[in-house]
Enzyme design. Structure first.
Site, PDB file in Angstrom:
ATOM      1  N   CYS A 115      13.392  13.177  -5.440  1.00 43.75           N
ATOM      2  CA  CYS A 115      12.747  13.918  -4.342  1.00 43.75           C
ATOM      3  C   CYS A 115      11.944  13.015  -3.408  1.00 43.75           C
ATOM      4  CB  CYS A 115      11.860  15.018  -4.903  1.00 43.75           C
ATOM      5  SG  CYS A 115      12.804  16.230  -5.836  1.00 43.75           S
ATOM      6  N   HIS A 254       7.083  17.176   0.659  1.00 43.45           N
ATOM      7  CA  HIS A 254       8.303  17.534  -0.062  1.00 43.45           C
ATOM      8  C   HIS A 254       8.146  18.978  -0.548  1.00 43.45           C
ATOM      9  CE1 HIS A 254      11.566  17.694  -2.788  1.00 43.45           C
ATOM     10  NE2 HIS A 254      10.795  17.737  -3.861  1.00 43.45           N
ATOM     11  N   ASN A 284      14.181  23.717  -3.041  1.00 37.75           N
ATOM     12  CA  ASN A 284      14.032  22.261  -3.123  1.00 37.75           C
ATOM     13  C   ASN A 284      15.397  21.616  -2.890  1.00 37.75           C
ATOM     14  OD1 ASN A 284      13.602  19.603  -3.798  1.00 37.75           O
ATOM     15  ND2 ASN A 284      12.585  20.033  -5.753  1.00 37.75           N
TER      16      ASN A 284
END
Ligand code: COA
Length: 329
Positions: A115, A254, A284
């Protein structure tokens, strides 16, 4: 004059198919209220076409990027693709993207930082521009997370979506990327990983039967490390650059969990309206979250604004980038 790298265009691609919390209620023992309150996610995009992969989404994002900037693909010097869902272990997805967009003069490579992949790739790409060697570097964050998600595991399948984002880096003597603070900590490796398919556990009937080709996550320790890591590094980069909360125009976090974003915002002392949040729409998307936020907010960004990008991901990997936005739409 100090040469800087500036983001001069942003673009993205999201597949059309939508997987809602209501859909997931039909697949696993979960419910909309639990997912919304624990994560902030309402729906995510899924690339359903089995003939399409991460490079196809990345290529769509790059085509939009070049189009927006009005440049031809053969002007691109370098493509760096951050991903954990490469089309294949090799060749690199960046290679495939270069081919699909016609970037015949570019070289490229993939970068694996889960990520945090986009900010790691952005920092790396900026160095090629700052050195004076390259004029046009494309950074792609793209992941087809649905290809490694176990849709019978309610603890992970609610979290992820598919998507791609891309930015163009060009030299500037004015606004651009100013600073970064990046970290890795391999002691976190086993809390969030894809156990099999690599050289440690090559794919076999046993690994497939054990579902080790899917993401596995121990949510609580990852959550705790993410809250601390992302909040601390965002605060640290403000301190390092003498930025008070009122100096920061935007936090681009993020998008893993709304509660992780909230903790980061509070630690930085920022009001909610300065924080980009689109997790409710896309979930996500791993390496794609930050460029997709920049794309969604591009119209509101003004030249000279101080922006902090922050991420935390598997590995563990985490960090923040401080930049001054370079253009008005
Ligand atoms: N629907 C309903 N209940 C669920 C569920 C779901 N989708 N997933 C887990 N649960 C249950 C658990 O089984 C547990 O039940 P129990 O108390 O009977 O054992 C309960 O909900 C609480 O689970 P827990 O794991 O403690 O929830 P949480 O508040 O930690 O939230 C995550 C889980 C995954 C949302 C959270 O840990 C998280 O966001 N972690 C970080 C994830 C992340 O960001 N990863 C990407 C890289 S940064």
């Amino acid at each position: 004059m100090l040469m800087r790298a500036a983001i001069t265009a942003v673009a993205g691609y999201l597949p059309d198919d939508i997987l809602t919390n209501a859909d997931l209620e039909q697949m696993v023992d979960t419910n909309d209220e639990w997912i919304r309150s624990r994560t902030g996610i309402q729906e995510r995009r899924i690339l359903k076409d089995p003939t399409k992969a991460t490079s196809d989404m990345g290529a769509e994002a790059v085509k939009e990027l070049l189009d927006k900037r009005g440049i031809h693909a053969d002007e691109v010097d370098l493509i760096i693709c951050a991903t954990v869902t490469a089309d294949m272990h090799f060749p690199a997805t960046a290679n495939l993207i270069a081919d699909k967009v016609g970037a015949v003069n570019s070289w490229g490579y993939d970068l694996s930082a889960a990520c945090s992949g986009f900010i790691f790739a952005l920092t790396t790409g900026a160095k090629f521009v700052e050195s004076g060697q390259y004029k046009k570097v494309v950074i792609v964050g793209a992941d087809k997370m649905s290809s490694i998600v176990d849709y019978t595991d309610r603890t992970t399948c609610i979290l992820f979506g598919d998507g791609a984002g891309a930015v163009l880096l060009e030299p500037t003597e004015e606004y651009g990327i100013i600073d970064h603070k990046l970290h890795v900590d391999g002691t976190g490796a086993n809390f969030l990983c894809q156990k099999a398919g690599g050289s440690l556990h090559p794919p076999s009937h046993d690994t497939v039967n054990a579902k080790e080709h899917y993401i596995t996550q121990d949510g609580q320790p990852v959550f705790k490390a993410a809250v601390k890591g992302m909040a601390d590094v965002s605060y640290d980069i403000m301190q390092k650059n003498n930025l008070a909360p009122e100096d920061v125009a935007w936090l681009v976090p993020h998008q893993a969990n709304l509660r992780i974003i909230d903790a980061t915002q509070r630690r930085m002392g920022l009001p909610a309206e300065k924080v980009m949040i689109n997790i409710q729409k896309y979930g996500n998307t791993t390496a794609a979250t930050i460029p997709l936020c920049l794309r969604d907010w591009e119209d509101q960004l003004k030249a000279g604004e101080n922006i902090i990008l922050a991420a935390f991901g598997g590995g563990f990997t985490w960090g923040a980038v401080y930049l001054q936005w370079a253009y008005n739409v």
